[in-house]
Design an enzyme around this catalytic site. Structure first.
Site, PDB file in Angstrom:
ATOM      1  N   GLU A 155       0.730  -1.371   0.017  1.00 14.40           N
ATOM      2  CA  GLU A 155       0.037   0.124   0.009  1.00 14.40           C
ATOM      3  C   GLU A 155       0.801   1.186   0.056  1.00 14.40           C
ATOM      4  O   GLU A 155       0.579   2.153   0.895  1.00 14.40           O
ATOM      5  CB  GLU A 155      -1.058   0.143   1.275  1.00 14.40           C
ATOM      6  N   GLU A 262      -5.873 -11.091  -1.205  1.00 12.99           N
ATOM      7  CA  GLU A 262      -6.574 -10.919   0.009  1.00 12.99           C
ATOM      8  C   GLU A 262      -8.199 -11.099  -0.252  1.00 12.99           C
ATOM      9  O   GLU A 262      -8.569 -10.047   0.102  1.00 12.99           O
ATOM     10  CB  GLU A 262      -6.245  -9.758   0.688  1.00 12.99           C
TER      11      GLU A 262
HETATM   12  C1  GLA Z   1      -4.936  -5.003   4.429  1.00 13.31           C
HETATM   13  C2  GLA Z   1      -3.828  -5.698   4.805  1.00 13.31           C
HETATM   14  C3  GLA Z   1      -3.964  -6.930   5.370  1.00 13.31           C
HETATM   15  C4  GLA Z   1      -4.895  -6.817   6.291  1.00 13.31           C
HETATM   16  C5  GLA Z   1      -6.241  -6.346   5.567  1.00 13.31           C
HETATM   17  C6  GLA Z   1      -7.507  -5.909   6.501  1.00 13.31           C
HETATM   18  O1  GLA Z   1      -5.553  -5.202   3.051  1.00 13.31           O
HETATM   19  O2  GLA Z   1      -2.534  -5.969   3.647  1.00 13.31           O
HETATM   20  O3  GLA Z   1      -2.852  -7.180   6.083  1.00 13.31           O
HETATM   21  O4  GLA Z   1      -4.987  -6.116   7.501  1.00 13.31           O
HETATM   22  O5  GLA Z   1      -6.162  -4.913   5.159  1.00 13.31           O
HETATM   23  O6  GLA Z   1      -7.361  -7.049   7.640  1.00 13.31           O
END
Ligand code: GLA
Length: 353
Positions: A155, A262
């Site tokens: 990020e 994710e």
């Molecule tokens: C982001 C992070 C993850 C996690 C998610 C929400 O996407 O990369 O590690 O913390 O948020 O849980």
């Protein structure tokens, strides 16, 4: 006799009815995509304890949900805590999972001492680089034989269309060089590991352009970046399949392998401006909307399998999902393929169908 025969007939009929309505064996998710991409889940030790058999049946890749973040592993300058991460690594070994590392550089879940002194003043770039190098080398070397891919930087790109980089502490101190340095440090520590840049809103056309600009720049400079992690925190409608496809193609066109890192499908639309939607109980309408979305999404992912090496869900079942606390606290959400009692949902059957 007549009665006995009738009884037997009734019993046979009853058992036939039962066979007809009894669910057959549940198909296995990881087998469905064998030879196409790995199927992963983000886990914690409590989740592994509760869902051991479900996890071992359906997934072949794991990511530590929190245990390998800076704050968990290295809360104080001279103190590392390895127990939880080591246990996850041992579990992965014991049961033959591939393991992704998450994450070496993130502006969240990182202790403040990493970027600021006790008065709250930002460190110098040299001090920050020394701290990052010590941390990244220590962690990556420890798990050199265990982790095949790391989310090196998480990020770093801004959500604001007028800015390229997120102005986090790392950036304020070192400018964008912290990103390339993190990749170089990880590569020094384990030259075999696949190194990923990971982010959300990766299918948003404007943010995608910014991410591509960063990745292209890193590649031009010979920085060891090998993969693009599309987090995949999506909802029932957004982003469109078209944007997801365009994005996978665009990242892959840089010569990177792409992973969905994710994945979860939020059952509530999420925009920051929107008034918060009230909690909905799990219901047949949601069940079928989610099934439809997952079905279409996996049809696309399967078509793109030559560009994707793994698809990882952010969680195992609906009993434990960050979306039940974000962006609204204690609002139950149902984003995964298994319900809160770990039973496969309609979405699961559509995906494996
Ligand atoms: C982001 C992070 C993850 C996690 C998610 C929400 O996407 O990369 O590690 O913390 O948020 O849980």
């Amino acid at each position: 006799m007549k009665t006995a025969a009738r009884l037997l007939t009734l019993l046979v009929l009853a058992s036939a009815c039962q066979t007809a309505t009894e669910p057959g064996p549940v198909p296995v998710l990881k087998q469905r995509f064998e030879g196409q991409f790995w199927v992963g889940a983000a886990v914690s030790l409590p989740v592994l304890a509760r869902r051991d058999s479900l996890v071992r049946t359906h997934f072949n890749s794991l990511t530590a949900e929190n245990a390998m973040k800076w704050k968990s592993l290295h809360p104080e300058p001279d103190r590392y805590i390895w127990e939880v991460a080591d246990s996850l690594v041992a579990y992965a070994h014991q049961h033959g999972f591939r393991l992704r590392g998450h994450t070496l550089n993130w502006y969240q879940q990182t202790p403040e001492w990493v970027t600021r002194d006790q008065e709250g003043q930002l460190h110098s770039a040299d001090s920050l680089m020394a701290l990052m190098k010590e941390h990244i080398h220590t962690v990556v070397k420890r798990y050199k034989n265990d982790i095949y891919a790391w989310d090196v930087v998480n990020e770093a790109i801004s959500d604001d269309d007028s800015l390229l980089f997120r102005p986090n502490d790392f950036y304020l101190i070192a400018g964008p060089t912290y990103i390339e340095n993190a990749f170089r440090m990880a590569h020094e520590a384990d030259p075999e590991a696949l190194l990923f840049y990971n982010d959300y809103s990766t299918a948003d056309p404007k943010k995608r352009e910014r991410i591509l600009e960063l990745l292209q720049d890193l590649l031009n400079k010979g920085v060891p970046v090998h993969g693009m992690g599309m987090q995949g925190h999506w909802d029932l409608e957004q982003p469109s399949l078209q944007e997801i496809e365009t994005s996978i193609d665009a990242y892959a066109a840089l010569g990177l392998q792409v992973q969905i890192t994710e994945l979860d499908i939020n059952c509530y639309a999420y925009t920051e401006q929107e008034p918060q939607q009230a909690e909905q109980p799990w219901n047949p309408t949601l069940d079928s909307l989610l099934a439809q979305r997952y079905d279409e999404l996996f049809a696309l992912l399967e078509r793109k399998a030559d560009k994707l090496s793994a698809v990882t869900f952010w969680g195992v079942d609906d009993s434990k999902t960050w979306l039940s606390n974000f962006p609204v606290k204690r609002r139950r959400n149902y984003p995964l393929l298994f319900d809160s009692l770990a039973r496969p949902k309609a979405a699961f059957y559509r995906v494996v169908d």
